[in-house]
Design a protein around this motif. Structure first.
Motif, short mmCIF file in Angstrom:
data_model
loop_
_atom_site.label_atom_id
_atom_site.label_comp_id
_atom_site.label_asym_id
_atom_site.label_seq_id
_atom_site.Cartn_x
_atom_site.Cartn_y
_atom_site.Cartn_z
N SER A 59 -8.46 0.55 2.78
CA SER A 59 -9.86 0.26 2.49
C SER A 59 -10.62 1.34 2.94
CB SER A 59 -10.26 -1.08 2.99
OG SER A 59 -10.14 -1.06 4.43
N LEU A 60 -11.62 1.37 2.14
CA LEU A 60 -12.53 2.75 2.35
C LEU A 60 -13.86 2.36 2.90
CD1 LEU A 60 -10.30 4.18 0.79
CD2 LEU A 60 -11.82 5.66 0.15
N SER A 61 -14.59 2.99 3.89
CA SER A 61 -15.89 2.74 3.97
C SER A 61 -16.70 3.53 2.99
CB SER A 61 -16.15 3.22 5.66
OG SER A 61 -16.19 4.78 5.41
N ASP B 239 0.83 -1.38 0.12
CA ASP B 239 0.01 -0.19 -0.04
C ASP B 239 0.84 1.19 -0.02
OD1 ASP B 239 0.76 -0.83 2.37
OD2 ASP B 239 -0.79 0.08 3.44
N VAL B 240 2.05 1.07 0.41
CA VAL B 240 3.11 2.32 0.17
C VAL B 240 3.05 2.90 -1.04
CG1 VAL B 240 5.37 3.41 0.73
CG2 VAL B 240 4.28 1.74 2.42
N LEU C 17 -7.13 7.02 1.88
CA LEU C 17 -6.51 6.29 0.74
C LEU C 17 -5.06 5.98 1.20
CD1 LEU C 17 -7.47 8.08 -2.34
CD2 LEU C 17 -7.96 5.75 -1.73
N VAL C 18 -4.65 6.62 1.78
CA VAL C 18 -3.23 6.75 2.13
C VAL C 18 -2.67 6.45 3.57
CG1 VAL C 18 -2.48 8.33 0.28
CG2 VAL C 18 -2.82 9.30 2.48
N THR C 19 -3.66 6.23 4.23
CA THR C 19 -3.47 5.83 5.69
C THR C 19 -4.19 4.55 6.11
OG1 THR C 19 -5.36 6.91 6.46
CG2 THR C 19 -2.92 8.05 6.79
N GLY C 20 -3.78 3.67 7.19
CA GLY C 20 -4.43 2.53 7.42
C GLY C 20 -4.06 1.40 6.23
#
Ligand SMILES: Nc1ncnc2c1ncn2[C@@H]1O[C@H](COP(=O)(O)OP(=O)(O)OP(=O)(O)O)[C@@H](O)[C@H]1O
Ligand SMILES: [Mg+2]
Lengths: 303, 261
Positions: free
Chosen positions: B227-229, B151-152, B221-224
């Motif tokens: 995956s988005l709610s 994801d980075v 988008l760029v943290t965690g």
């Protein structure tokens, strides 16, 4: 073939073009003649799809410019030679156009040679080009794709006498090979020398069009008096319009009307005759005298 | 005389050729070459500083990627902005739209060329980050981590791609180099601060901030785990519409009608 039909263009409340119609035929050079602000450039921008028309249509070979596939390889357009990126070299300007049209690099060198730009000039940035060099570069770009139609807005602008002569013969041989040329100018003698057909425009309206020979046929009367200002007054009070022509005045009235007006005012005439083939310059001033911006000032000063 | 009529059966200009020409324009003046190269130079310079001067602990591969990504995020959009606005500033639009009067295709070619160049820049930044990590560990002798979570890379790509798209959209809308660059920095620096500040003082405004502020909408988008709610997607959609879609659509519609002189 270029066909312009009932073209009008308004900017807000200003009418830049008013119901303009004409055609340019293959094998001829058509001169588009008009004073500053007459609407020549506006008409040419509409023909090439850069400016939307308010009404009317302009077609080239039967279709709108934007519907011609790879249009610059078929229609050479030069509207403003100074509209180039100052930071690009002359060669780069042509390379971009050649690449867009899908032409080989060799074509760039051919065109540079054709318009007389040396390799060292071609390496210079356009910012440092003289007006005439820009014009030559613009013409080179126009001719790159070996088009069959040319639309040129004041192509002689900035060219030296040799350049003008070269351009004339280029356009002449282009037309002789069956090409269609439309070029604008307010340099009257330029049009007189190059064009077969002439379209005269003033204040957005076509004021005359026809072959050069047709338009050069004189009309009206030439009159010269001992006292020019007395003659002007005599004509004005008789309701006859006139304008300065050489040492005398030219008018649309008949010789009899002018003679009677002069006799009534007791003006001594030195010459009174049918105007012989006026040169194009006179015709141009005559046809645009009511629309040309300097007309009133000039007449006022001389009367 | 038989008229050499205009040939309607010629092939039109392929989009690929337009893209190649637009990409060429990014490098074909001394100023534009210099600007593009100095972005790369800046990424290199920061990498060297990061490898040899920055305090120990900032030399993992993902840190190098974060720094170079930031630099690209600031400056790459300017390359795309200038690709659009120099046509008006230098008046080359006259020639460009005479060569290809279907203006929408020119816009598409500019966008594609800008994105391709951006991806090339991302790839270079990645190589430079690898080099930085290598130098920090081999020359400076630091203990570095080479690990890179998927994801980075994804986040790097997403946020920088959005950045260049916003630059492009603002350039299409404003049509002027200075205005578009100022607009872009207002969008990246000032808008988030102002909107969030307002949001903290005005309650109801605080509730709508996530819906209109594009930068913070991109944060998930760029943290965690990336995956988005459903609601986060909705934030992204509404704020993206405001900052990306509307300027682009308005800009294109205006261009299609505009008089080119
Ligand atoms: N965008 C515009 N808004 C308002 N008026 C305009 C606009 N564009 C052109 N005009 C006007 O339309 C008229 C025609 O201009 P145009 O440039 O076509 O003249 P021209 O015949 O080419 O003149 P010149 O010989 O000086 O080049 C001018 O009065 C000009 O001011
Ligand atoms: Mg003009």
């Amino acid at each position: 073939m270029i066909a312009v039909e009932h073209l009008s263009k308004t900017y807000g409340s200003y009418q830049a073009l008013n119901d303009v119609s004409f055609v340019c035929r293959p094998g001829t050079v058509t001169g588009f003649l008009g004073p500053n602000g007459a609407g020549k450039s506006t008409a040419m921008r509409i023909m090439t799809g850069l400016t939307p028309a308010s009404s009317g249509v302009a077609t080239i070979g039967g279709v709108a410019y934007r519907d011609i596939p790879n249009p610059s390889s078929q229609v050479g357009v030069l509207l403003d030679a100074s509209a180039q990126h100052g930071g690009r070299t002359g060669r780069e300007v042509l390379t971009i156009a050649a690449k867009t049209m899908g032409l080989p690099k060799s074509r760039v060198d051919e065109m540079l040679a054709l318009v007389g730009l040396t390799p060292s000039e071609a390496k210079r940035r356009v910012r440092n080009y003289s007006l005439g060099m820009r014009q030559r570069l613009g013409l080179a770009q126009t001719l790159l794709g070996d088009p069959s139609v040319l639309i040129l807005d004041e192509p002689a602008n900035g060219l030296d006498p040799a350049g003008i002569h070269w351009m004339r013969s280029l356009l002449r041989s282009f037309a002789e090979k069956g090409g269609t040329v439309l070029l604008s100018s307010h340099l009257l003698h330029e049009i007189e020398v190059i064009a077969d057909e002439i379209i005269v425009i003033g204040h957005g309206r076509i004021v005359a069009q026809g072959t050069k020979d047709e338009l050069l046929k004189g009309s009206g009367t030439f009159v010269r008096a001992l006292d020019p200002s007395a003659l002007v007054n005599a004509l004005v009070s008789a309701g006859i319009e006139s304008h300065v022509s050489g040492a005398g005045l030219a008018t649309d009235a008949t010789a009899e009307q002018v003679g009677r007006a002069a006799a009534a005012a007791g003006v001594v005439l030195l010459e009174l005759r049918a105007a012989e083939s006026a040169n194009l310059e006179e015709m141009f001033l005559q046809l645009t005298s009511d629309t040309q911006r300097d007309a009133l000032a000039t007449e006022g000063a001389r009367a | 005389m038989s008229a050499p009529a205009v040939d309607l059966n010629r092939p039109s200009i392929p989009l690929g050729r337009l893209v190649a020409v637009e990409a060429r324009k990014v490098f074909d003046t001394r100023a534009s070459r210099w600007f593009s190269l100095s972005i790369l130079g800046l990424v290199l310079l920061v990498m060297v500083l990061q490898a040899f001067v920055f305090v120990d602990g900032l030399q993992d591969l993902d840190m190098f990627l974060a720094f170079s990504g930031n630099i690209l995020g600031y400056f790459l959009p300017i390359v795309l902005i200038m690709l659009v606005t120099s046509e008006w500033g230098q008046r080359t639009a006259l020639v460009t739209f005479t060569l290809e009067p279907r203006r929408g295709r020119v816009v598409a070619a500019k966008l594609i060329a800008g994105l391709l160049l951006s991806f090339a820049a991302f790839a270079l930044a990645f190589l430079i980050s690898l080099l930085g990590t290598f130098l920090a560990s081999s020359v400076r002798g630091l203990d570095v981590s080479w690990s890179l979570e998927g994801d980075v890379i994804r986040n790097f790509l997403i946020s920088n791609t959005i950045a260049v798209l916003v630059g492009f959209a603002l350039a299409m809308l404003l049509g002027n180099t200075a205005a578009a660059i100022v607009g872009y920095f207002v969008y990246t620096f000032i808008v988030p601060i102002v909107i969030n500040l307002l949001g903290s003082f005005v309650d109801w405004f605080g509730d709508i901030v996530p819906w209109i502020e594009f930068s913070s909408a991109q944060t998930p988008l760029v943290t965690g785990d990336g995956s988005l709610s459903g609601e986060e997607w909705a934030h992204l959609a509404t704020s993206g519409t405001i900052w990306l879609v509307i300027p682009l659509v308005v800009g294109i519609l205006r261009l299609l009608r505009r008089e080119v002189k």
